[in-house]
Scaffold this active site. Sequence first.
Site, PDB file in Angstrom:
ATOM      1  N   HIS A 268       0.881  -1.178   0.000  1.00 52.28           N
ATOM      2  CA  HIS A 268       0.000   0.000   0.000  1.00 52.28           C
ATOM      3  C   HIS A 268       0.921   1.231   0.000  1.00 52.28           C
ATOM      4  CE1 HIS A 268      -3.504   2.359   0.631  1.00 52.28           C
ATOM      5  NE2 HIS A 268      -3.843   2.025   1.860  1.00 52.28           N
ATOM      6  N   HIS A 307      -2.069  -1.870  -9.887  1.00 49.84           N
ATOM      7  CA  HIS A 307      -3.080  -1.312  -8.997  1.00 49.84           C
ATOM      8  C   HIS A 307      -4.327  -2.167  -9.094  1.00 49.84           C
ATOM      9  CE1 HIS A 307      -5.691   1.597  -7.046  1.00 49.84           C
ATOM     10  NE2 HIS A 307      -4.576   2.123  -6.581  1.00 49.84           N
ATOM     11  N   ASP A 363       2.938   5.783  -6.405  1.00 51.18           N
ATOM     12  CA  ASP A 363       4.165   5.638  -5.625  1.00 51.18           C
ATOM     13  C   ASP A 363       5.419   5.567  -6.481  1.00 51.18           C
ATOM     14  OD1 ASP A 363       2.933   5.580  -3.094  1.00 51.18           O
ATOM     15  OD2 ASP A 363       2.269   3.549  -3.466  1.00 51.18           O
TER      16      ASP A 363
END
Length: 436
Positions: A268, A307, A363
Amino acid sequence: MAQDTLTITDNRTNLTYSFPIEKETVRAMDFRQIKTGPEDFGLMTYDPAFMNTASCRSSITFIDGERGILRYRGYPIEVLAEHCSFLEVAYLIVFGDLPNEVELKNWTNEITHHTMLHETTKKFMEGFRYDAHPMAMLVSTVAALSTVYPEARDIHDTNNRLRQIKRLIGKMPSIAAMSYRHSLGFPYVYPDNDLNYAENFMNMLWKMVEPKYVANPVLARALDILFILHADHEQNCSANVARSVGSAHADPYLTTAAAAAALSGPLHGGANEEVLKMLDEIGSKDNVPAYVKKVKDGHGKLMGFGHRVYKNYDPRAKIIKWTAEQVFQVTGRNPKLDVALELERIALEDDYFIKRKLYPNVDFYSGIIYQAMSFKPEMFTVLFAIPRTVGWLAQWQEMLTDSEQKIARPRQIYTGHDVREFLPMEKRASAPAAAD
Ligand code: CMC
């Protein structure tokens, strides 16, 4: 004539059932009517990891993963990132509409006046080991705020709830900055109410002996944009934790701490820290093909790729790439960007990633910016937690005010033993080893 219903025949009984379809969804509870007899519990649906289960109705964030669309309260993320400040977006997420000038002024003023931490909280943080991970310090300190504000337990009072929401949004940067300074062994810096949200955070991070901290406006704006991009992301792992813990009526500090704990995981929010480690391991552009091959051969993952919802480019990653260019004009180019760009280029041309619809996520590039701004990788997830607090609290509030919600309590498919005969201790030595 077409009807918005689903008709199911149970081949065990030959009985047929019709269930309404609303917003492309059927209710799992309708399946409980499907029984083989009056003693039967009824059918359940099995969905580990919530791959295809809506756990709530929400009007906060809209994602179309196939088309790469992200909107907060109906506004495209690109528009908000270009025109708004983070606190303006926080107001939008919490209240549902953009603030007018007076509302924004009051909101900013109130958040600014909640940035101080109680001295006992400061002392609490002093107790952490010198090398404690900043994210673990943040999670524990947010939980500890519950001891400072016991009135927060009254979660049914709207005004009380709002006071805690403002406190948490105000105090997150202070806790984050204190955890950073603690890990460096530097004294804590108190908030400066003349500065905006991002500037004040930078002040608390980096002020040394100068009488007044002056933030670089390009870096402050970049941080503000990054905060906007991370503010909410509908029912992600940590938002789901916020809703689940909050559904037991835990107070908002403990609820936020639990959500932040979920965020810390490398699958995450912890992925941004892992991306930097991965880029370090790859080292140079020339080593990218070999690294991609290793991943395809089943050794590890490309961190910052893939994702659950986006099966197209993550719209936040696009904005981050643009923001990186602005930051590098001030800080100089982070050489890791070249490795990252090459990794993206090669992966996006590769069948393995194309077939699985794996694209860079938020990210992938954020860590490169943070590193250029001189943050240590251990701080990256903390930087994610500051703005995501807004999303967690908005989701928490929406859950509490939704009359359909109850304590979150999934079912299970029991796979253990049927009832067993109890063996006294003296007889157990010769018994076969337990199955689990
Ligand atoms: N690198 C290589 N292969 C991957 C990756 C990756 N990053 N992500 C998924 N796959 C493969 C996976 O092995 C599987 O292959 P196969 O069908 O052959 O078994 C397929 O793609 C589907 O993956 P999945 O694990 O079923 O997908 P998921 O929806 O359960 O997981 C994810 C989503 C984000 C956890 C995963 O893509 C991942 O671990 N990515 C790396 C960690 C990361 O960047 N996390 C940040 C997510 S975005 C921000 C946030 O949520 O905080």
